[in-house]
Design a protein around this motif. Structure first.
Motif, PDB file in Angstrom:
ATOM      1  N   VAL A 124     -40.822  12.807 -59.101  1.00  0.00           N
ATOM      2  CA  VAL A 124     -42.148  12.959 -58.521  1.00  0.00           C
ATOM      3  C   VAL A 124     -42.938  13.934 -59.662  1.00  0.00           C
ATOM      4  O   VAL A 124     -42.416  15.102 -59.962  1.00  0.00           O
ATOM      5  CB  VAL A 124     -42.082  13.616 -57.202  1.00  0.00           C
ATOM      6  CG1 VAL A 124     -43.361  13.898 -56.795  1.00  0.00           C
ATOM      7  CG2 VAL A 124     -41.273  12.890 -56.130  1.00  0.00           C
ATOM      8  N   THR A 159     -46.773  15.619 -60.179  1.00  0.00           N
ATOM      9  CA  THR A 159     -48.194  16.042 -59.812  1.00  0.00           C
ATOM     10  C   THR A 159     -49.225  16.027 -61.001  1.00  0.00           C
ATOM     11  O   THR A 159     -48.728  16.513 -62.163  1.00  0.00           O
ATOM     12  CB  THR A 159     -48.224  17.487 -58.919  1.00  0.00           C
ATOM     13  OG1 THR A 159     -47.689  18.394 -60.009  1.00  0.00           O
ATOM     14  CG2 THR A 159     -47.271  17.376 -57.893  1.00  0.00           C
ATOM     15  N   ASN A 194     -55.118  16.039 -58.732  1.00  0.00           N
ATOM     16  CA  ASN A 194     -54.379  16.470 -57.423  1.00  0.00           C
ATOM     17  C   ASN A 194     -53.691  15.097 -56.942  1.00  0.00           C
ATOM     18  O   ASN A 194     -53.968  14.958 -55.696  1.00  0.00           O
ATOM     19  CB  ASN A 194     -55.419  17.056 -56.450  1.00  0.00           C
ATOM     20  CG  ASN A 194     -54.584  17.757 -55.804  1.00  0.00           C
ATOM     21  OD1 ASN A 194     -53.614  18.364 -55.781  1.00  0.00           O
ATOM     22  ND2 ASN A 194     -55.337  18.207 -54.400  1.00  0.00           N
ATOM     23  N   THR A 234     -50.441  12.870 -56.606  1.00  0.00           N
ATOM     24  CA  THR A 234     -48.887  12.698 -56.542  1.00  0.00           C
ATOM     25  C   THR A 234     -48.231  11.466 -57.226  1.00  0.00           C
ATOM     26  O   THR A 234     -48.636  10.359 -56.600  1.00  0.00           O
ATOM     27  CB  THR A 234     -48.255  13.102 -55.343  1.00  0.00           C
ATOM     28  OG1 THR A 234     -48.608  14.368 -54.846  1.00  0.00           O
ATOM     29  CG2 THR A 234     -46.639  13.057 -55.491  1.00  0.00           C
ATOM     30  N   TYR A 235     -47.356  11.337 -58.118  1.00  0.00           N
ATOM     31  CA  TYR A 235     -47.013  10.100 -58.794  1.00  0.00           C
ATOM     32  C   TYR A 235     -45.533   9.897 -58.323  1.00  0.00           C
ATOM     33  O   TYR A 235     -44.680  10.772 -58.817  1.00  0.00           O
ATOM     34  CB  TYR A 235     -47.146  10.089 -60.055  1.00  0.00           C
ATOM     35  CG  TYR A 235     -48.558  10.082 -60.672  1.00  0.00           C
ATOM     36  CD1 TYR A 235     -49.351   8.945 -60.822  1.00  0.00           C
ATOM     37  CD2 TYR A 235     -49.166  11.551 -60.727  1.00  0.00           C
ATOM     38  CE1 TYR A 235     -50.616   9.183 -61.307  1.00  0.00           C
ATOM     39  CE2 TYR A 235     -50.563  11.544 -61.167  1.00  0.00           C
ATOM     40  CZ  TYR A 235     -51.201  10.618 -61.464  1.00  0.00           C
ATOM     41  OH  TYR A 235     -52.602  10.301 -62.091  1.00  0.00           O
ATOM     42  N   LEU A 236     -45.295   8.892 -57.672  1.00  0.00           N
ATOM     43  CA  LEU A 236     -43.784   8.638 -57.184  1.00  0.00           C
ATOM     44  C   LEU A 236     -43.449   7.528 -58.322  1.00  0.00           C
ATOM     45  O   LEU A 236     -43.958   6.622 -58.296  1.00  0.00           O
ATOM     46  CB  LEU A 236     -43.875   8.068 -55.880  1.00  0.00           C
ATOM     47  CG  LEU A 236     -44.346   9.186 -54.761  1.00  0.00           C
ATOM     48  CD1 LEU A 236     -44.174   8.380 -53.429  1.00  0.00           C
ATOM     49  CD2 LEU A 236     -43.734  10.462 -54.707  1.00  0.00           C
ATOM     50  N   SER A 283     -53.172  10.225 -53.571  1.00  0.00           N
ATOM     51  CA  SER A 283     -53.775  11.490 -53.459  1.00  0.00           C
ATOM     52  C   SER A 283     -53.279  12.526 -52.600  1.00  0.00           C
ATOM     53  O   SER A 283     -52.927  12.131 -51.414  1.00  0.00           O
ATOM     54  CB  SER A 283     -55.348  11.217 -53.091  1.00  0.00           C
ATOM     55  OG  SER A 283     -55.965  12.380 -52.581  1.00  0.00           O
ATOM     56  N   ALA A 284     -53.473  13.637 -53.002  1.00  0.00           N
ATOM     57  CA  ALA A 284     -52.871  14.565 -51.841  1.00  0.00           C
ATOM     58  C   ALA A 284     -53.360  14.893 -50.749  1.00  0.00           C
ATOM     59  O   ALA A 284     -52.840  15.255 -49.643  1.00  0.00           O
ATOM     60  CB  ALA A 284     -52.961  16.041 -52.700  1.00  0.00           C
ATOM     61  N   THR A 287     -51.881  12.607 -46.927  1.00  0.00           N
ATOM     62  CA  THR A 287     -50.644  13.106 -46.578  1.00  0.00           C
ATOM     63  C   THR A 287     -49.785  12.130 -45.589  1.00  0.00           C
ATOM     64  O   THR A 287     -48.779  12.165 -46.018  1.00  0.00           O
ATOM     65  CB  THR A 287     -50.915  14.571 -45.498  1.00  0.00           C
ATOM     66  OG1 THR A 287     -51.711  15.533 -46.334  1.00  0.00           O
ATOM     67  CG2 THR A 287     -49.836  15.120 -45.188  1.00  0.00           C
ATOM     68  N   LEU A 300     -48.408   9.659 -48.018  1.00  0.00           N
ATOM     69  CA  LEU A 300     -47.403  10.266 -48.958  1.00  0.00           C
ATOM     70  C   LEU A 300     -46.280  10.488 -48.004  1.00  0.00           C
ATOM     71  O   LEU A 300     -45.182  10.174 -48.636  1.00  0.00           O
ATOM     72  CB  LEU A 300     -47.861  11.629 -49.481  1.00  0.00           C
ATOM     73  CG  LEU A 300     -46.812  12.459 -50.615  1.00  0.00           C
ATOM     74  CD1 LEU A 300     -46.699  11.594 -51.821  1.00  0.00           C
ATOM     75  CD2 LEU A 300     -47.638  13.632 -50.956  1.00  0.00           C
ATOM     76  N   TYR A 343     -37.208  15.496 -51.701  1.00  0.00           N
ATOM     77  CA  TYR A 343     -38.431  15.851 -51.982  1.00  0.00           C
ATOM     78  C   TYR A 343     -39.299  16.188 -50.568  1.00  0.00           C
ATOM     79  O   TYR A 343     -39.716  17.098 -50.516  1.00  0.00           O
ATOM     80  CB  TYR A 343     -39.345  15.045 -53.214  1.00  0.00           C
ATOM     81  CG  TYR A 343     -40.212  15.529 -53.580  1.00  0.00           C
ATOM     82  CD1 TYR A 343     -40.294  16.973 -54.270  1.00  0.00           C
ATOM     83  CD2 TYR A 343     -41.721  15.597 -52.969  1.00  0.00           C
ATOM     84  CE1 TYR A 343     -41.680  17.576 -54.714  1.00  0.00           C
ATOM     85  CE2 TYR A 343     -42.922  15.992 -53.498  1.00  0.00           C
ATOM     86  CZ  TYR A 343     -42.655  17.041 -54.217  1.00  0.00           C
ATOM     87  OH  TYR A 343     -43.988  17.682 -54.617  1.00  0.00           O
ATOM     88  N   LEU A 364     -40.809  19.505 -49.099  1.00  0.00           N
ATOM     89  CA  LEU A 364     -41.951  19.742 -48.488  1.00  0.00           C
ATOM     90  C   LEU A 364     -42.102  20.390 -47.027  1.00  0.00           C
ATOM     91  O   LEU A 364     -42.915  21.205 -46.665  1.00  0.00           O
ATOM     92  CB  LEU A 364     -42.944  18.443 -48.578  1.00  0.00           C
ATOM     93  CG  LEU A 364     -43.196  17.982 -49.935  1.00  0.00           C
ATOM     94  CD1 LEU A 364     -43.794  16.735 -50.007  1.00  0.00           C
ATOM     95  CD2 LEU A 364     -43.759  18.988 -50.934  1.00  0.00           C
TER      96      LEU A 364
END
Length: 110
Positions: free
Chosen positions: A27, A29, A34, A36-38, A57-58, A61, A64, A75, A79
């Motif tokens: 993961v 960032t 802002n 998040t790359y998985l 995008s953060a 939610t 993600l 992960y 969180l």
């Protein structure tokens, strides 16, 4: 993958789980956007590295959270645990604080 790993001014590796010889989840960032790359990489039946990348995008939610299962579950656990911690509480802090040997053995971050 090399782009994400070498452009440290743009991306931060925040989670690295697994080995290159099997499934490996990472993961990143985005420091400026802002996002998040998985990244999931694996070896196919011919021994060639393959994988996929999702950029979320953060602000998204629910999306993600829905993607953080399977190899990304650690992960997701972090969180959830971090909700009551300081903003700069990292995945490494989580591993140290939970003192879970399984997490430690499967983590590639130093």
């Amino acid at each position: 993958m090399n782009y994400l790993l070498t452009k440290k001014e743009k991306f931060k590796l925040v989670f690295d789980n697994g080995k290159d010889t099997v499934d490996r989840a990472r993961v990143f960032t985005g420091k400026q956007n802002n996002i998040t790359y998985l990244v999931l990489s694996m070896l196919n039946e011919k021994g060639k590295k393959v994988g996929y990348l999702e950029a979320i995008s953060a602000k998204e939610t629910p999306l993600l959270t829905s993607r953080l299962g399977g190899v990304f579950q650690y992960y997701n656990d972090y969180l959830q645990y971090r909700k009551d911690k300081a903003a700069n509480f990292s995945y490494l802090d989580f591993i140290k604080e939970t003192d879970d040997q399984f997490y430690k053995e499967n983590n590639n971050l130093k």
